[in-house]
Design an enzyme around this catalytic site. Structure first.
Site, PDB file in Angstrom:
ATOM      1  CG  HIS A 231     -20.778 -15.027 -31.661  1.00  0.00           C
ATOM      2  ND1 HIS A 231     -20.507 -13.732 -31.329  1.00  0.00           N
ATOM      3  CD2 HIS A 231     -21.388 -14.994 -32.870  1.00  0.00           C
ATOM      4  CE1 HIS A 231     -20.919 -12.944 -32.315  1.00  0.00           C
ATOM      5  NE2 HIS A 231     -21.472 -13.689 -33.255  1.00  0.00           N
ATOM      6  CB  ALA A 232     -20.746 -21.915 -31.420  1.00  0.00           C
ATOM      7  NE  ARG A 233     -14.865 -17.579 -32.355  1.00  0.00           N
ATOM      8  CZ  ARG A 233     -14.144 -17.259 -33.434  1.00  0.00           C
ATOM      9  NH1 ARG A 233     -13.487 -18.194 -34.086  1.00  0.00           N
ATOM     10  NH2 ARG A 233     -14.083 -16.016 -33.857  1.00  0.00           N
ATOM     11  CD  GLU A 234     -18.334 -15.021 -28.581  1.00  0.00           C
ATOM     12  OE1 GLU A 234     -19.349 -14.590 -28.009  1.00  0.00           O
ATOM     13  OE2 GLU A 234     -17.902 -14.533 -29.644  1.00  0.00           O
TER      14      GLU A 234
ATOM     15  NE  ARG B  68     -18.447 -14.365 -35.579  1.00  0.00           N
ATOM     16  CZ  ARG B  68     -18.350 -13.317 -34.749  1.00  0.00           C
ATOM     17  NH1 ARG B  68     -17.677 -13.421 -33.629  1.00  0.00           N
ATOM     18  NH2 ARG B  68     -18.946 -12.185 -35.023  1.00  0.00           N
TER      19      ARG B  68
ATOM     20  CG  ASN C 164     -24.535 -10.349 -32.293  1.00  0.00           C
ATOM     21  OD1 ASN C 164     -25.719 -10.083 -32.057  1.00  0.00           O
ATOM     22  ND2 ASN C 164     -23.533  -9.681 -31.748  1.00  0.00           N
ATOM     23  NE  ARG C 165     -21.070  -8.633 -37.451  1.00  0.00           N
ATOM     24  CZ  ARG C 165     -20.709  -8.814 -36.187  1.00  0.00           C
ATOM     25  NH1 ARG C 165     -21.611  -9.157 -35.275  1.00  0.00           N
ATOM     26  NH2 ARG C 165     -19.449  -8.650 -35.821  1.00  0.00           N
TER      27      ARG C 165
ATOM     28  CG  HIS D 155     -21.226 -11.559 -27.429  1.00  0.00           C
ATOM     29  ND1 HIS D 155     -21.251 -12.113 -28.662  1.00  0.00           N
ATOM     30  CD2 HIS D 155     -22.432 -10.955 -27.258  1.00  0.00           C
ATOM     31  CE1 HIS D 155     -22.414 -11.867 -29.246  1.00  0.00           C
ATOM     32  NE2 HIS D 155     -23.149 -11.161 -28.411  1.00  0.00           N
TER      33      HIS D 155
ATOM     34  CE1 TYR E 127      -9.401 -12.485 -26.852  1.00  0.00           C
ATOM     35  CE2 TYR E 127     -10.768 -14.174 -27.873  1.00  0.00           C
ATOM     36  CZ  TYR E 127      -9.631 -13.380 -27.868  1.00  0.00           C
ATOM     37  OH  TYR E 127      -8.723 -13.493 -28.903  1.00  0.00           O
TER      38      TYR E 127
ATOM     39  CE1 TYR F  77     -16.875  -6.036 -34.253  1.00  0.00           C
ATOM     40  CE2 TYR F  77     -14.621  -6.229 -33.490  1.00  0.00           C
ATOM     41  CZ  TYR F  77     -15.860  -6.784 -33.716  1.00  0.00           C
ATOM     42  OH  TYR F  77     -16.078  -8.095 -33.384  1.00  0.00           O
TER      43      TYR F  77
ATOM     44  CD  GLU G 255     -17.414  -9.125 -26.976  1.00  0.00           C
ATOM     45  OE1 GLU G 255     -16.807 -10.176 -26.704  1.00  0.00           O
ATOM     46  OE2 GLU G 255     -18.065  -8.966 -28.020  1.00  0.00           O
TER      47      GLU G 255
HETATM   48 ZN   LIG Z   1     -19.661 -13.006 -29.598  1.00  0.00          ZN
END
Ligand SMILES: [Zn+2]
Ligand SMILES: *[C@@H]1O[C@H](CO)[C@@H](O)[C@H](O)[C@H]1NC(C)=O
Ligand SMILES: *[C@@H]1O[C@H](CO)[C@@H](O)[C@H](O)[C@H]1NC(C)=O
Ligand SMILES: *[C@@H]1O[C@H](CO)[C@@H](O)[C@H](O)[C@H]1NC(C)=O
Length: 404
Positions: free
Chosen positions: A163-166, A221, A238-239, A291, A293, A343, A365
């Site tokens: 995920h880009a923003r992480e 993301r 990631n999906r 990942h 957060y 989740y 995370e």
């Molecule tokens: Zn992530």
């Protein structure tokens, strides 16, 4: 030689000028990302009832908020923390709505543009020191250059930045490589790990998305692939994996942040890694994905509420790793099956790795729990990476022993 000398002195002459220019730009009001987050807020809400959750879901849809936590509006439920990034023009509407409905909220970030600029300007000088003390100006024997290894070594796969923003993810992968190089000789645990295992490390999984998060949208993301019908770009990398693909916790709509893509492995980044893992799955013992957060250490399953066959080995490894992590700076991580701890989400890399025969599959995370969220300051890279290193080493050492 001559050419090199000349170009160097040129570079040296230009350097202070560039630096000065940079400083001037920083002091002047040169806003990052075109000032697009000016006045935006990040708000935390915990719905107290099913009714409140439904009300929030509908207003989030209406205002097109950028959900930081959880990853999809459908997860917004009673008792679950939701962190929303609200555009400036929508924040008044949302705040009025919250007051009217008496839904309790807390503003985490008052002005997101200011927070983003803080991230850019208050950071320590970027350190570009060389990685190791290996001396390149003496001749080296074969023993210096590399050790003989077993023809067949077990391996650990590590990827960061799906995920880009992480951003803390890629920072950790680089930290891991540096630590491995720097401490191999002095740290017996590191020596043992590197002698007995191969490490495959992918520092930035979602390269295009990561770049886009530097240049255009800090909170991007997904990947950056195009869709033929919709104007929205990108797939949630990631999906996009072929494990209960596009089911619960994933969206079939190209404009959603959890879009599963037109078909499994549609994204070249996912396809390439899946191919590599398929090819090497017999000797890869662990899959670790980074990942942010939430401060959690997760293991399968993510796509369903069920216990994995070797639950006790994996749970034991996770429990010890979290304990080791906490021993450094006292930071607490929750751990457990992703479906229960975070989740239910389908089509992710961790479940896929596990389903494809990699017995230890984990998703970290990293820090924090929402104070800075994705804008974790550079100042916190070192403590975060130091403690995470210990957790990763702990898991890795576990692989070298027989599972009880
Ligand atoms: Zn992530
Ligand atoms: C806020 O601005 C964006 C972009 O200018 C626009 O697309 C959106 O509809 C606006 N939202 C509201 C609630 O006014
Ligand atoms: C892993 O962490 C646990 C808990 O802190 C510790 O007792 C154990 O010695 C560690 N194992 C290794 C190999 O580092
Ligand atoms: C479970 O553990 C056994 C014994 O260590 C091992 O042979 C088997 O491959 C493991 N299965 C899974 C799904 O991890």
């Amino acid at each position: 030689m001559k050419f090199l000398g000349r170009s160097r002195s040129h570079a040296a002459a230009f350097l202070p000028v560039c630096w000065l220019l940079l400083k001037t730009l920083q002091l002047g009001h040169c806003h990052s990302y075109d000032n697009r987050y000016a006045g935006d807020k990040v708000i935390r809400l915990i719905p107290k009832s099913g009714e409140e959750a439904l009300a929030l879901q509908s207003i989030y849809h209406q205002l097109k908020v950028d959900l930081w936590q959880p990853s999809s509006i459908s997860y917004v439920s009673e008792g679950t923390i939701t962190d929303v990034h609200v555009p400036q023009n929508a924040s008044r509407t949302l705040l009025a709505f919250l007051q009217e409905t008496h839904i309790h909220y807390k503003v985490l970030i008052e002005d997101l543009q200011k927070a983003v600029e803080n991230e850019n300007s208050l950071q320590p000088q970027r350190n570009r020191r060389s990685l190791s003390e290996y001396n390149y100006e003496v001749y080296h024997s074969l023993e210096d250059l590399g050790r003989k290894s077993r023809a067949y070594k077990r391996a650990v796969w590590i990827d960061c930045g799906i995920h880009a923003r992480e951003w803390i993810g890629p920072a950790f992968c680089q930290w891991f490589v540096r630590e491995a190089i720097l401490t191999y000789k002095t740290d017996p645990a590191m020596k043992k790990m590197l002698n007995h295992l191969y490490f495959y490390i992918m520092p930035v999984f979602n390269v295009d998305g990561y770049h886009f998060s530097w240049t255009h949208d800090r909170f991007w993301r997904k990947t950056r692939s195009r869709d033929s019908k919709f104007h929205c770009r990108g797939v949630d990398a990631n999906r996009n994996w072929k494990v209960k693909w596009c089911d619960e916790g994933a969206s079939a709509h190209p404009c959603d942040d959890t879009y599963c893509g037109p078909f499994p492995e549609s994204e070249p980044e996912v396809k390439a890694v899946a191919n590599f893992l398929r090819k090497h799955r017999k000797h890869i013992r662990a899959y670790l994905s980074f990942h942010a957060y939430a401060q959690m250490l997760l293991y399968p399953y993510s796509y369903k509420h069920a216990t994995i066959p070797n639950f006790s080995c994996v749970e034991f490894a996770a429990h010890k790793a979290v304990k080791a992590l906490r021993s450094v700076h006292g930071i607490r991580y929750r751990h457990g099956p992703a479906s229960q701890t975070l989740y239910v989400s389908s089509g992710n890399s961790m479940d896929w790795a596990y389903k494809n025969g990699i017995p230890y599959a984990f998703a970290f995370e990293l820090r924090d729990t929402g104070h800075f969220g994705f804008l974790l300051p550079e100042m916190l890279i070192k403590p975060t990476c130091t403690e995470t290193m210990l957790a990763v080493k702990n898991i890795t050492m576990h692989l070298l022993k027989k599972c009880p």
